[in-house]
Structure formats: structure tokens, C-alpha cells
Design a protein around this motif. Sequence first.
Motif, short mmCIF file in Angstrom:
data_model
loop_
_atom_site.label_atom_id
_atom_site.label_comp_id
_atom_site.label_asym_id
_atom_site.label_seq_id
_atom_site.Cartn_x
_atom_site.Cartn_y
_atom_site.Cartn_z
N LEU A 74 4.76 6.58 7.61
CA LEU A 74 4.21 5.48 8.39
C LEU A 74 3.82 5.93 9.80
N ALA A 121 0.64 -0.70 10.86
CA ALA A 121 1.36 0.51 10.45
C ALA A 121 2.53 0.77 11.40
N ALA A 179 6.50 0.88 10.47
CA ALA A 179 7.36 1.99 10.90
C ALA A 179 8.56 1.47 11.68
#
Length: 84
Positions: free
Chosen positions: A5, A28, A32
Motif C-alpha cells: 500500500l 491508498a 495503508a
Amino acid sequence: MAAALLTLTVYLFLQESRGSRVPWSALAATAAAMTRPEMVLVAAVTGAFTLRDAAERRDGASVRRLVLWAAMFAATYGAYFAWR
């Protein structure tokens, strides 16, 4: 998962800095940050680079991308953090 990620976040940010309109790197970075707590730092750094891009270019598109990036991250991570 966190490394994948992180790599995706960096890749998407680099694509956005070349002219993409939708800041997918915010999602994203959110994914993460949901994976590992220290990945919030990655989101902060990515947000800072987005802010720097907006400050350097000083055009409407860069500012809109900055605002959209911050809103997408805050909405998704904020909902996750509130639920958690």
C-alpha cells in the motif's frame, strides 16, 4: 500489505503530480494507515507534498486537488478512526 500500500500510494502520487485529476493516493494512504498505525506518517508526508505542489503551481487545479486529497483522506480515515 503495508509495504504494498505504501508503494501504491507513492505510485499514485507520482501519477497525480503529472496531471491526474482525482487524488487516488489519498485512498491508498488511508488503506495503508488502516493497516499499520505508523503509516499515518506516510499520509502526512504525501499530504505535505500535495500541499507543496499546490503552493508551487498556484493554479486552481492544484488547489482543488489538495482540497480533494485532504477531504478524501479525512472522510475515510476519520470514519474508520471513529468506528475503531
